[in-house]
Scaffold this motif. Structure first.
Motif, PDB file in Angstrom:
ATOM      1  N   ASP A 163      36.050   1.801 -14.914  1.00  0.00           N
ATOM      2  CA  ASP A 163      35.978   3.238 -15.198  1.00  0.00           C
ATOM      3  C   ASP A 163      37.290   3.731 -15.800  1.00  0.00           C
ATOM      4  N   GLN A 164      38.400   3.202 -15.301  1.00  0.00           N
ATOM      5  CA  GLN A 164      39.721   3.575 -15.829  1.00  0.00           C
ATOM      6  C   GLN A 164      39.865   3.129 -17.285  1.00  0.00           C
ATOM      7  N   GLY A 165      39.386   1.929 -17.605  1.00  0.00           N
ATOM      8  CA  GLY A 165      39.433   1.436 -18.980  1.00  0.00           C
ATOM      9  C   GLY A 165      38.560   2.265 -19.903  1.00  0.00           C
ATOM     10  N   TYR A 166      37.388   2.633 -19.421  1.00  0.00           N
ATOM     11  CA  TYR A 166      36.490   3.468 -20.235  1.00  0.00           C
ATOM     12  C   TYR A 166      37.122   4.835 -20.483  1.00  0.00           C
ATOM     13  N   ALA A 167      37.741   5.416 -19.452  1.00  0.00           N
ATOM     14  CA  ALA A 167      38.405   6.710 -19.614  1.00  0.00           C
ATOM     15  C   ALA A 167      39.541   6.616 -20.635  1.00  0.00           C
ATOM     16  N   LEU A 168      40.295   5.516 -20.599  1.00  0.00           N
ATOM     17  CA  LEU A 168      41.370   5.307 -21.577  1.00  0.00           C
ATOM     18  C   LEU A 168      40.798   5.221 -22.984  1.00  0.00           C
ATOM     19  N   LEU A 169      39.701   4.494 -23.148  1.00  0.00           N
ATOM     20  CA  LEU A 169      39.069   4.378 -24.464  1.00  0.00           C
ATOM     21  C   LEU A 169      38.631   5.746 -24.976  1.00  0.00           C
ATOM     22  N   VAL A 170      38.000   6.524 -24.137  1.00  0.00           N
ATOM     23  CA  VAL A 170      37.536   7.864 -24.535  1.00  0.00           C
ATOM     24  C   VAL A 170      38.727   8.726 -24.948  1.00  0.00           C
ATOM     25  N   GLU A 171      39.832   8.601 -24.230  1.00  0.00           N
ATOM     26  CA  GLU A 171      41.021   9.386 -24.542  1.00  0.00           C
ATOM     27  C   GLU A 171      41.708   8.909 -25.832  1.00  0.00           C
ATOM     28  N   ALA A 172      41.748   7.596 -26.036  1.00  0.00           N
ATOM     29  CA  ALA A 172      42.466   7.026 -27.182  1.00  0.00           C
ATOM     30  C   ALA A 172      41.660   7.056 -28.480  1.00  0.00           C
ATOM     31  N   ALA A 173      40.346   7.070 -28.394  1.00  0.00           N
ATOM     32  CA  ALA A 173      39.502   6.970 -29.594  1.00  0.00           C
ATOM     33  C   ALA A 173      39.813   8.033 -30.649  1.00  0.00           C
ATOM     34  N   PRO A 174      39.976   9.297 -30.291  1.00  0.00           N
ATOM     35  CA  PRO A 174      40.275  10.281 -31.346  1.00  0.00           C
ATOM     36  C   PRO A 174      41.572   9.988 -32.092  1.00  0.00           C
ATOM     37  N   TYR A 206      42.938  -2.159 -27.518  1.00  0.00           N
ATOM     38  CA  TYR A 206      41.961  -1.131 -27.892  1.00  0.00           C
ATOM     39  C   TYR A 206      40.654  -1.794 -28.338  1.00  0.00           C
ATOM     40  N   GLU A 207      40.766  -2.846 -29.148  1.00  0.00           N
ATOM     41  CA  GLU A 207      39.566  -3.547 -29.614  1.00  0.00           C
ATOM     42  C   GLU A 207      38.800  -4.169 -28.450  1.00  0.00           C
ATOM     43  N   VAL A 208      39.514  -4.709 -27.476  1.00  0.00           N
ATOM     44  CA  VAL A 208      38.843  -5.246 -26.288  1.00  0.00           C
ATOM     45  C   VAL A 208      38.059  -4.132 -25.601  1.00  0.00           C
ATOM     46  N   LEU A 209      38.682  -2.972 -25.405  1.00  0.00           N
ATOM     47  CA  LEU A 209      37.994  -1.846 -24.766  1.00  0.00           C
ATOM     48  C   LEU A 209      36.742  -1.453 -25.544  1.00  0.00           C
ATOM     49  N   VAL A 210      36.854  -1.407 -26.869  1.00  0.00           N
ATOM     50  CA  VAL A 210      35.706  -1.040 -27.701  1.00  0.00           C
ATOM     51  C   VAL A 210      34.595  -2.066 -27.549  1.00  0.00           C
ATOM     52  N   ARG A 211      34.938  -3.343 -27.676  1.00  0.00           N
ATOM     53  CA  ARG A 211      33.907  -4.390 -27.594  1.00  0.00           C
ATOM     54  C   ARG A 211      33.210  -4.393 -26.231  1.00  0.00           C
ATOM     55  N   LEU A 212      33.981  -4.220 -25.174  1.00  0.00           N
ATOM     56  CA  LEU A 212      33.363  -4.174 -23.850  1.00  0.00           C
ATOM     57  C   LEU A 212      32.500  -2.925 -23.687  1.00  0.00           C
ATOM     58  N   SER A 213      32.940  -1.804 -24.235  1.00  0.00           N
ATOM     59  CA  SER A 213      32.165  -0.567 -24.103  1.00  0.00           C
ATOM     60  C   SER A 213      30.826  -0.662 -24.820  1.00  0.00           C
ATOM     61  N   GLU A 214      30.755  -1.490 -25.854  1.00  0.00           N
ATOM     62  CA  GLU A 214      29.522  -1.635 -26.638  1.00  0.00           C
ATOM     63  C   GLU A 214      28.599  -2.718 -26.087  1.00  0.00           C
ATOM     64  N   ALA A 215      29.083  -3.520 -25.155  1.00  0.00           N
ATOM     65  CA  ALA A 215      28.307  -4.628 -24.606  1.00  0.00           C
ATOM     66  C   ALA A 215      27.397  -4.146 -23.476  1.00  0.00           C
ATOM     67  N   GLU A 243      50.744   3.858 -33.215  1.00  0.00           N
ATOM     68  CA  GLU A 243      50.228   5.143 -32.743  1.00  0.00           C
ATOM     69  C   GLU A 243      49.581   5.005 -31.360  1.00  0.00           C
ATOM     70  N   LEU A 244      48.812   3.943 -31.162  1.00  0.00           N
ATOM     71  CA  LEU A 244      48.178   3.728 -29.863  1.00  0.00           C
ATOM     72  C   LEU A 244      49.220   3.407 -28.787  1.00  0.00           C
ATOM     73  N   ARG A 245      50.202   2.590 -29.145  1.00  0.00           N
ATOM     74  CA  ARG A 245      51.244   2.229 -28.162  1.00  0.00           C
ATOM     75  C   ARG A 245      52.054   3.455 -27.740  1.00  0.00           C
ATOM     76  N   GLU A 246      52.426   4.277 -28.721  1.00  0.00           N
ATOM     77  CA  GLU A 246      53.240   5.457 -28.413  1.00  0.00           C
ATOM     78  C   GLU A 246      52.477   6.461 -27.557  1.00  0.00           C
ATOM     79  N   ALA A 247      51.218   6.676 -27.864  1.00  0.00           N
ATOM     80  CA  ALA A 247      50.445   7.711 -27.171  1.00  0.00           C
ATOM     81  C   ALA A 247      49.831   7.240 -25.854  1.00  0.00           C
TER      82      ALA A 247
END
Length: 134
Positions: free
Chosen positions: A80-91, A19-28, A7-11
């Motif tokens: 900032d681009q990675g954070y924006a991707l995380l915000v978009e992909a999280a839902p 995705y997990e890397v983005l999450v872990r970095l966003s929480e650090a 689902e993440l790859r397709e969208a």
């Protein structure tokens, strides 16, 4: 896991590991982690995290820089681009987890799974007190 990854790859063109890397970095703190810390947290080898971060850096989602602590270590930092991707992909990810796991199990099933995971963590903690498992 495969369905969530698909689902993440397709969208969004990212896999579950990215995705997990983005999450872990966003929480650090400062959205950055030493590469070795990130590898350990994800249970990746040093070479695997290096390869993953290289792909993500080429896409503009993370950047590598020297550690401010000692100047020797390398830090992966969310852009900032990675954070924006995380915000978009999280839902999409949250919806997938709900559809493929949460909504098909009842509260008793989750309570039982929680007890099993607690027992596993307790055993691992006793066997390896030097590692913070929780």
């Amino acid at each position: 896991m495969d369905r969530l990854d698909d689902e993440l790859r397709e969208a969004f063109g990212i896999g579950l590991n990215e995705y997990e890397v983005l999450v872990r970095l966003s929480e650090a703190d400062q959205h950055a982690l030493r590469m070795s810390t990130l590898a350990d947290a994800m249970r990746f080898s040093r070479s695997r995290i290096t390869h993953t971060i290289s792909r993500m850096e080429a896409a503009g989602w993370v950047e590598r820089c020297k550690s401010g602590d000692d100047g020797r270590g390398i830090v992966a930092q969310l852009t900032d681009q990675g954070y924006a991707l995380l915000v978009e992909a999280a839902p999409t990810h949250v919806t997938g987890v709900r559809e493929h796991l949460v909504d098909i199990a009842d509260a008793d099933d989750f309570a039982a799974m929680g007890r099993v995971m607690d027992a596993v963590v307790d055993k691992l903690s006793a066997a390896h007190p030097e590692v913070d498992i929780r």
